[in-house]
Motif scaffolding. Sequence first.
Motif, short mmCIF file in Angstrom:
data_model
loop_
_atom_site.label_atom_id
_atom_site.label_comp_id
_atom_site.label_asym_id
_atom_site.label_seq_id
_atom_site.Cartn_x
_atom_site.Cartn_y
_atom_site.Cartn_z
N GLU A 1 -6.10 24.94 -34.96
CA GLU A 1 -6.83 25.21 -36.19
C GLU A 1 -6.30 24.44 -37.39
O GLU A 1 -7.02 24.24 -38.37
N TRP B 1 -10.29 30.43 -32.32
CA TRP B 1 -9.49 30.69 -31.13
C TRP B 1 -10.10 29.99 -29.95
O TRP B 1 -11.21 29.45 -30.03
N GLN C 1 -6.60 34.19 -38.23
CA GLN C 1 -6.95 32.94 -37.53
C GLN C 1 -8.27 32.40 -38.06
O GLN C 1 -9.13 33.17 -38.47
#
Length: 266
Positions: free
Chosen positions: A112, A42, A39
């Motif tokens: 994202e 978050w 990722q």
Amino acid sequence: MRFAVWVPLFDELADPLTVARLAAAAEDAGWDGMFVWDQLGWRAPVTAVADPWIVPAAVAASTERLRIGPMVTPVARRRPVKLLCEATTLDRLSGGRLKLGVGLGSDRFAGEFSRSGEEVDDRVRAGQLDESLEILKAGWTGEPVCHHGKHYTVDSVRFLPRPVAGRIPIWVAGFPGNARPLRRTVRHDGFFPVNLTSPNQLDDVVATVQSLRGSLTGYDITVAVSPSTDVRPYATAGATWCLTDFDPATLRPADVRAVIDAGPAR
């Protein structure tokens, strides 16, 4: 069934040395793998995020047996030739222990893609994923790669060295009710059905994969469950790997260490 610790590289676990020490403890406690989230960011309260390729390199250098890798990397936001070289290098550093988890990723969990200018159309990312996997598999043969696709071009480039075993196992992630990920995954080495709700749901997944492949020999079915889950029904349904899942909002290294020290639920 094999068992792995699966951790988001967030906040206190954004320290690669911390994760490497946890991986060494996991190896000592009899776990089979240490996999990490891929990722860029978050939701709150998470603030810090580590790189999902550098941290497994630290894990590889701190262990001898654990299988490692990103689980899963959204391939469409990476240049395929760069991903090819990174994966091969990590595989060789680890002595052939890399499992490459791949998928589309999603903008809905943390925004994202949209917030960093990446492609948000699932259909476009699916095309990028499929082309990238073609390039990876061609590159791992050691022969010149000639790829002229809709999204990427590789014009007679040879990629050496090769992975330790000549290629790297690819596990494809997807929601179990979607037909396209299932058709994609049977061309590779394993399926990671995300957001499973029950072992009965896994029964349907395994039956569909088997009907598409004809055989599950040498093929992995991976599930992610909370530390307190009884994994026996998943094993009965056909799961070959079990990843211990953690809530990123409350995760602390001590929580991971407690699960590691308790050992895998064999």
